[in-house]
Design a protein around this motif. Structure first.
Motif, PDB file in Angstrom:
ATOM      1  N   VAL A   8       0.806  -1.217   0.000  1.00 39.74           N
ATOM      2  CA  VAL A   8       0.000   0.000   0.000  1.00 39.74           C
ATOM      3  C   VAL A   8       0.843   1.274   0.000  1.00 39.74           C
ATOM      4  CG1 VAL A   8      -1.737   1.323   1.288  1.00 39.74           C
ATOM      5  CG2 VAL A   8      -1.966  -1.167   1.052  1.00 39.74           C
ATOM      6  N   PRO A   9       1.785   1.447   0.937  1.00 38.47           N
ATOM      7  CA  PRO A   9       2.500   2.731   1.016  1.00 38.47           C
ATOM      8  C   PRO A   9       3.380   2.984  -0.209  1.00 38.47           C
ATOM      9  CG  PRO A   9       2.842   1.396   3.000  1.00 38.47           C
ATOM     10  CD  PRO A   9       2.243   0.506   1.972  1.00 38.47           C
ATOM     11  N   TRP A  10       3.525   4.253  -0.544  1.00 43.83           N
ATOM     12  CA  TRP A  10       4.421   4.618  -1.635  1.00 43.83           C
ATOM     13  C   TRP A  10       5.864   4.697  -1.150  1.00 43.83           C
ATOM     14  CZ3 TRP A  10       1.681   9.395  -4.293  1.00 43.83           C
ATOM     15  CH2 TRP A  10       0.440   8.983  -4.788  1.00 43.83           C
ATOM     16  N   VAL A  11       6.040   4.993   0.135  1.00 46.75           N
ATOM     17  CA  VAL A  11       7.382   5.213   0.682  1.00 46.75           C
ATOM     18  C   VAL A  11       7.489   4.538   2.043  1.00 46.75           C
ATOM     19  CG1 VAL A  11       7.804   7.391  -0.535  1.00 46.75           C
ATOM     20  CG2 VAL A  11       6.655   7.419   1.700  1.00 46.75           C
ATOM     21  N   GLU A  43      11.378   7.429   4.861  1.00 39.78           N
ATOM     22  CA  GLU A  43      11.249   8.337   3.716  1.00 39.78           C
ATOM     23  C   GLU A  43      10.085   9.289   3.910  1.00 39.78           C
ATOM     24  OE1 GLU A  43      12.691   5.837  -0.161  1.00 39.78           O
ATOM     25  OE2 GLU A  43      10.938   5.088   0.919  1.00 39.78           O
ATOM     26  N   ALA A  44       8.974   8.781   4.437  1.00 37.04           N
ATOM     27  CA  ALA A  44       7.821   9.641   4.676  1.00 37.04           C
ATOM     28  C   ALA A  44       8.159  10.731   5.682  1.00 37.04           C
ATOM     29  CB  ALA A  44       6.643   8.806   5.182  1.00 37.04           C
ATOM     30  N   ALA A  45       8.921  10.397   6.715  1.00 37.18           N
ATOM     31  CA  ALA A  45       9.330  11.401   7.700  1.00 37.18           C
ATOM     32  C   ALA A  45      10.177  12.481   7.050  1.00 37.18           C
ATOM     33  CB  ALA A  45      10.095  10.736   8.841  1.00 37.18           C
ATOM     34  N   PHE A  48      -5.373   4.857  -5.293  1.00 43.25           N
ATOM     35  CA  PHE A  48      -5.430   5.148  -3.858  1.00 43.25           C
ATOM     36  C   PHE A  48      -6.191   4.054  -3.121  1.00 43.25           C
ATOM     37  CE2 PHE A  48      -7.687   7.381  -0.287  1.00 43.25           C
ATOM     38  CZ  PHE A  48      -6.571   7.534   0.516  1.00 43.25           C
ATOM     39  N   ARG A  49      -5.608   3.561  -2.042  1.00 47.79           N
ATOM     40  CA  ARG A  49      -6.210   2.516  -1.211  1.00 47.79           C
ATOM     41  C   ARG A  49      -6.768   3.170   0.042  1.00 47.79           C
ATOM     42  NH1 ARG A  49      -3.228  -2.266  -2.566  1.00 47.79           N
ATOM     43  NH2 ARG A  49      -4.330  -3.369  -0.915  1.00 47.79           N
ATOM     44  N   SER A  50      -8.063   3.113   0.226  1.00 52.95           N
ATOM     45  CA  SER A  50      -8.712   3.865   1.306  1.00 52.95           C
ATOM     46  C   SER A  50      -8.782   3.113   2.630  1.00 52.95           C
ATOM     47  CB  SER A  50     -10.128   4.266   0.887  1.00 52.95           C
ATOM     48  OG  SER A  50     -10.909   3.113   0.594  1.00 52.95           O
ATOM     49  N   ARG A  51      -8.539   1.807   2.628  1.00 53.17           N
ATOM     50  CA  ARG A  51      -8.579   1.085   3.897  1.00 53.17           C
ATOM     51  C   ARG A  51      -7.539   1.686   4.852  1.00 53.17           C
ATOM     52  NH1 ARG A  51      -9.933  -4.695   5.606  1.00 53.17           N
ATOM     53  NH2 ARG A  51      -8.644  -5.118   7.430  1.00 53.17           N
ATOM     54  N   PHE A 110      -1.613   6.573   4.794  1.00 49.00           N
ATOM     55  CA  PHE A 110      -1.211   7.956   4.550  1.00 49.00           C
ATOM     56  C   PHE A 110       0.279   8.117   4.267  1.00 49.00           C
ATOM     57  CE2 PHE A 110      -5.377   8.394   6.474  1.00 49.00           C
ATOM     58  CZ  PHE A 110      -5.973   9.133   5.462  1.00 49.00           C
ATOM     59  N   ARG A 111       0.919   6.997   3.929  1.00 50.93           N
ATOM     60  CA  ARG A 111       2.190   7.080   3.232  1.00 50.93           C
ATOM     61  C   ARG A 111       1.949   6.926   1.734  1.00 50.93           C
ATOM     62  NH1 ARG A 111       3.846   2.780   6.733  1.00 50.93           N
ATOM     63  NH2 ARG A 111       5.323   2.081   5.163  1.00 50.93           N
ATOM     64  N   GLN A 112       0.691   7.015   1.343  1.00 52.86           N
ATOM     65  CA  GLN A 112       0.302   7.307  -0.024  1.00 52.86           C
ATOM     66  C   GLN A 112       0.093   8.828  -0.098  1.00 52.86           C
ATOM     67  OE1 GLN A 112      -2.782   4.102  -1.527  1.00 52.86           O
ATOM     68  NE2 GLN A 112      -3.264   4.619   0.590  1.00 52.86           N
ATOM     69  N   PHE A 113       0.191   9.360  -1.256  1.00 57.40           N
ATOM     70  CA  PHE A 113      -0.124  10.775  -1.503  1.00 57.40           C
ATOM     71  C   PHE A 113       0.626  11.733  -0.595  1.00 57.40           C
ATOM     72  CE2 PHE A 113      -3.420   9.028  -4.155  1.00 57.40           C
ATOM     73  CZ  PHE A 113      -3.447   9.939  -5.212  1.00 57.40           C
ATOM     74  N   VAL A 114       1.885  11.420  -0.277  1.00 59.85           N
ATOM     75  CA  VAL A 114       2.835  12.432   0.171  1.00 59.85           C
ATOM     76  C   VAL A 114       3.763  12.631  -1.023  1.00 59.85           C
ATOM     77  CG1 VAL A 114       4.227  10.644   1.335  1.00 59.85           C
ATOM     78  CG2 VAL A 114       4.637  13.062   1.811  1.00 59.85           C
ATOM     79  N   ALA A 115       3.820  13.848  -1.535  1.00 57.60           N
ATOM     80  CA  ALA A 115       4.499  14.088  -2.809  1.00 57.60           C
ATOM     81  C   ALA A 115       5.982  13.734  -2.722  1.00 57.60           C
ATOM     82  CB  ALA A 115       4.321  15.538  -3.229  1.00 57.60           C
ATOM     83  N   ARG A 116       6.401  12.824  -3.587  1.00 58.87           N
ATOM     84  CA  ARG A 116       7.772  12.325  -3.561  1.00 58.87           C
ATOM     85  C   ARG A 116       8.739  13.230  -4.324  1.00 58.87           C
ATOM     86  NH1 ARG A 116       5.227   6.832  -5.740  1.00 58.87           N
ATOM     87  NH2 ARG A 116       4.041   8.484  -6.795  1.00 58.87           N
TER      88      ARG A 116
END
Length: 629
Positions: free
Chosen positions: A227-230, A234-236, A519-522, A568-574
Motif C-alpha cells: 500500500v504505502p508509496w514510501v 522516507e515519509a518522515a 489510492f487505497r482507502s482502507r 497515509f504514506r500514499q499521496f505524500v508528494a515524492r
C-alpha cells in the motif's frame, strides 16, 4: 449469535416509485443462508428477471426489529444515534420522529450510498437486542446502499441494490439536494447474485465492535506492505521538508495552515496566512519538526520549530491560555468560533499537550525551555480553575478572564492527557486529581457511544476527532494509574473511533486522480458525518493505538494503527509534480463519495496539520520501533 438469522424480507422498487414483495413480481429468486465464523449469517441472493421486456428496478433487503423509543442507529462513519443534536449549528443529516423537515436535513428515514460508510453496514436495536446488515460497496447492480427507518415504533434496517439516497441528498452544503434513486436496467433472463451478512446482536450497544472486528479480520489485505508509496523513514523526511519548505514563515515564525499546489498560478494568494496553535497547525507539528530535526541533525528544522513554539508560548491571551489562532491580518485571536473572545477547549488542550511534550524532551536533553513550561502551566491552571464540580471541563473559555462559556459536548477531554503528563513531568498531584475527575466525568459519554464537539468547524457534531481525544486521555490515565477502568475506557473509546475507519478500498472511477493513482482507502478515517471526506488526523494517536494494542494484546488495534500509517504514506508528494503537488506536500481531503467534490478528486491544498500528523506518526514509529518496514 447462533441458530437462525433475524428474518428479513426482499422487495422490488420500481421506477414509478411503488414497492412490491419480490415473490409478487416478475422476478424469481433463491436464497442461501449459511452460518459463518464470527457468528454472522452469510446470505447469497440469486435474482432473475422474468419480464418479457427490459425493466428498471432496484432491490431492497429489509429487517424489522421490535418496538423501542431508542433505536440507537449506527451507520459507521456517517450516522450516530440522532447524529445532529438539538442546538448544533452545523447542518447535516439528523434523525428525528418529531415533525421532521427534510429541508432542514431532518427525517425519520435515511437511505445512503455505501461509499459514505466506513463499513457499509447499518445497526439498530429494540428493547431486547439488535441486529446489523452488512454488505459491500458495490454489487452486480452498481453502487450499494444502506438505510434505516422507523415503522411506527419499530426500527427497520435496509440495504439497497443499487443505492438510494432519500429523502434528500447531503453534499456538504446547508441546502439539501433532491433525492437520488437510480434503478438498474434489467434485461429478460438476467441474473444477479447479491451478497450480504446478517448479525443478531445482544442488548449491549457496544456489540457493534464484534461485527466491525469480524469484517476487519476477514477482509484484511494480503500484503499491507504494497500500500504505502514510501517507507516510514522516507515519509518522515518528505513530511519534514514539506512542513519547513511550504508552511514555515519566519516573520513572525508560524506554520501556515495551507499552501496551494499550484504555485505558479496562485502563489501565496492560494495560501492561508494563518496558524492555529493546534488542530490545523501549530504546536503538534512544530514539535514533530523539532523531534525530526534533532534526530536527523538538521539545524534549520530545529531553529524553525523552536521559533514557532516560542511564538505560541510567548503570546498568551489575557486569561492565561493560548490564543486559538494567529492571522496575518489580525494577529492573535479566537480562531474559527463566531465570538472573538471564545477559545475552543480542544484547540487549547491539544496545544498544551504537544508543547509540554516538546518541553519535556528538550529538558531531558539538557536544553530546558522554561517559557514553554510556563505557558503550559498557565493553560492547565485556567482549565483546573474552571473545572466543574462533577469533573467536566469547559468546551470554550473567555479570552479575557478564562471563565467557561460553554459546557456542551466532550471537547474538554483534550485537557486530560496534558494534565496527566504534566503531573508526571512536574510532580504535580493536583493535575492528576483534575485529570482523574475529568476521566470519571466523561465516562458516560464513552459508554453511551456518543462523543461530539471536538473540532471548531462543525460545532457539536460527532467526529472521529472526538474519538482521538478520548483515546489519548484514557490511555494516559491507564498508563499512569494502571487501573482496569481506564484501560477499559481507552479500549471502548478506540472501538468507537474505529467506526470511522474504512475497512475496504473504495472503487474509484479510473479516470479520476484517486483512481489513476490507485489510492487505497482502507485505514483512512471519515472526518465526520458533517464532513464526509477521508482524512489523516487519526495519525495523531497512532502511538497510543499501538500501545493500547500491545497492552491488551489486541491485534485489531495493532492492525488498525499499521493500516492508518500505511494508508497515509500514499499521496505524500515524492518529487515536484507528483499528483500535481510539490515535494513534501500532503492534501487534507480525499473525496471518496458524493460530498463537496466528485468522487475520486483530491483537494489541491497542502495542509500543515496533514503534513504534521504524518511526521508525528512516523517519528513515533521510528523511535518506538513499531514501523512496519
Amino acid at each position: 449469535m447462533t441458530g437462525e438469522p433475524p428474518p428479513f424480507a426482499v422487495s422490488v422498487l420500481f421506477a414509478d416509485g411503488h414497492e412490491e414483495p419480490i415473490e409478487a413480481t416478475c422476478f424469481a429468486f433463491t436464497e442461501q443462508v449459511s452460518t459463518e465464523d464470527g457468528g454472522r449469517f452469510r446470505v447469497l441472493l440469486d435474482v432473475t428477471c422474468r419480464a418479457a421486456a427490459p425493466i428498471d428496478a432496484g432491490l431492497r433487503v429489509e429487517l424489522r426489529l421490535g418496538p423501542t423509543d431508542d433505536p440507537g442507529w449506527l451507520v459507521p462513519g456517517v450516522f450516530y444515534r440522532e447524529n445532529r443534536v438539538p442546538g448544533c449549528t452545523t447542518p447535516f443529516p439528523r434523525f428525528t420522529t418529531a415533525k421532521p423537515d427534510p429541508a432542514l436535513l431532518e427525517s425519520d428515514t435515511w437511505h445512503l450510498r455505501a461509499d459514505r460508510c466506513a463499513t457499509p453496514a447499518v445497526f439498530g436495536w429494540d428493547r431486547t437486542g439488535g441486529a446489523a446488515l452488512v454488505t459491500t460497496e458495490r454489487s452486480p447492480l452498481g453502487q450499494s446502499g444502506v438505510g434505516f427507518a422507523m415503522a411506527g415504533t419499530c426500527p427497520v434496517l435496509r440495504l439497497h441494490f443499487p443505492y438510494r439516497e432519500e429523502p434528500v441528498v447531503y453534499d456538504g452544503s446547508p441546502q439539501p439536494r433532491p433525492a437520488d434513486v437510480p434503478g438498474h436496467r434489467w434485461t429478460p433472463g438476467e441474473t444477479a447474485t447479491l451478497c450480504f451478512d446478517v448479525y443478531r446482536l445482544g442488548p449491549d450497544r457496544h456489540d457493534y465492535t464484534g461485527v466491525l472486528r469480524d469484517v476487519h479480520r476477514r477482509t484484511a489485505p494480503a500484503d499491507l506492505g504494497a500500500v504505502p508509496w514510501v517507507s516510514v523513514a522516507e515519509a518522515a523526511d518528505l513530511a519534514a521538508w514539506g512542513l519547513y519548505r511550504w508552511h514555515y514563515r519566519p516573520d513572525p515564525p508560524v506554520l501556515l495552515e495551507t499552501a496551494a499546489f499550484d504555485r505558479h498560478a496562485l502563489g501565496e494568494r492560494g495560501d492561508r496566512p494563518a496558524m492555529h496553535v493546534s488542530w490545523l497547525s501549530g504546536a503538534p507539528y512544530a514539535a514533530a519538526l523539532l523531534r525530526h530535526g534533532r534526530r536527523r541533525g538538521n539545524a534549520e528544522y530545529v531553529a524553525a520549530a523552536g521559533a514557532v513554539l516560542d511564538h505560541i508560548a510567548g503570546n498568551l491571551a489575557p486569561a492565561g491560555t493560548f490564543w486559538a489562532q494567529w492571522t496575518a491580518a489580525g494577529g492573535w485571536g479566537a480562531g474559527w468560533t463566531p465570538d472573538p473572545k471564545r477559545l475552543h477547549a480542544r484547540t487549547l488542550g491539544e496545544a498544551a499537550l504537544f508543547l509540554l511534550r516538546a518541553a519535556v524532551a528538550e529538558r531531558g536533553a539538557g536544553r530546558p525551555r522554561p517559557e514553554w513550561e510556563s505557558a503550559v502551566r498557565s493553560n492547565l491552571d485556567v482549565a483546573c480553575a474552571g473545572q466543574r464540580e462533577d469533573g467536566a471541563f469547559g468546551s470554550a473559555y473567555h479570552a479575557a478572564d478564562g471563565s467557561v462559556l460553554d459546557w456542551a459536548g466532550t471537547a474538554g477531554m483534550a485537557w486530560i492527557p496534558a494534565l496527566v503528563e504534566a503531573a508526571t513531568a512536574w510532580h504535580e498531584p493536583r493535575y492528576l486529581v483534575a485529570a482523574r475527575r475529568a476521566g470519571y466525568a466523561y465516562l458516560p459519554a464513552v459508554e453511551n457511544e456518543f462523543l461530539h464537539g471536538a473540532p471548531e468547524d462543525v460545532d457539536l457534531a460527532p467526529t472521529s476527532e472526538d474519538g482521538y481525544l478520548a483515546v489519548l486521555g484514557y490511555l494516559a490515565l491507564s498508563e499512569h494509574d494502571g487501573a482496569p477502568r481506564w484501560l477499559a475506557a481507552a479500549g471502548r473509546a478506540a472501538d468507537w473511533t474505529l467506526t470511522f475507519r474504512y475497512t475496504y478500498d473504495v472503487a474509484f472511477p479510473p479516470h479520476t486522480l484517486l483512481g489513476a493513482y490507485g489510492f487505497r482507502s482502507r485505514g483512512a478515517d471519515q472526518a465526520s458525518p458533517a464532513n464526509q471526506h477521508l482524512h489523516s488526523y487519526g495519525l495523531i494517536c497512532v502511538p497510543e493505538l499501538f500501545r493500547l494494542g500491545t497492552r491488551t494484546q489486541d491485534e485489531y488495534y495493532l492492525a488498525s494503527a499499521r493500516e492508518n500509517l500505511a494508508c497515509f504514506r500514499q499521496f505524500v508528494a515524492r518529487a515536484d509534480g507528483d499528483f500535481n503537488a510539490y515535494r513534501g506536500m500532503v492534501s487534507e481531503r480525499f473525496y471518496q463519495t458524493a460530498c463537496y467534490q466528485p468522487k475520486g478528486m483530491l483537494l489541491t491544498l497542502s495542509h500543515a496539520w496533514c503534513v504534521g500528523v504524518l511526521l508525528h506518526a512516523c517519528e513515533a514509529a521510528i523511535e518506538g520501533g513499531f514501523a512496519d518496514d
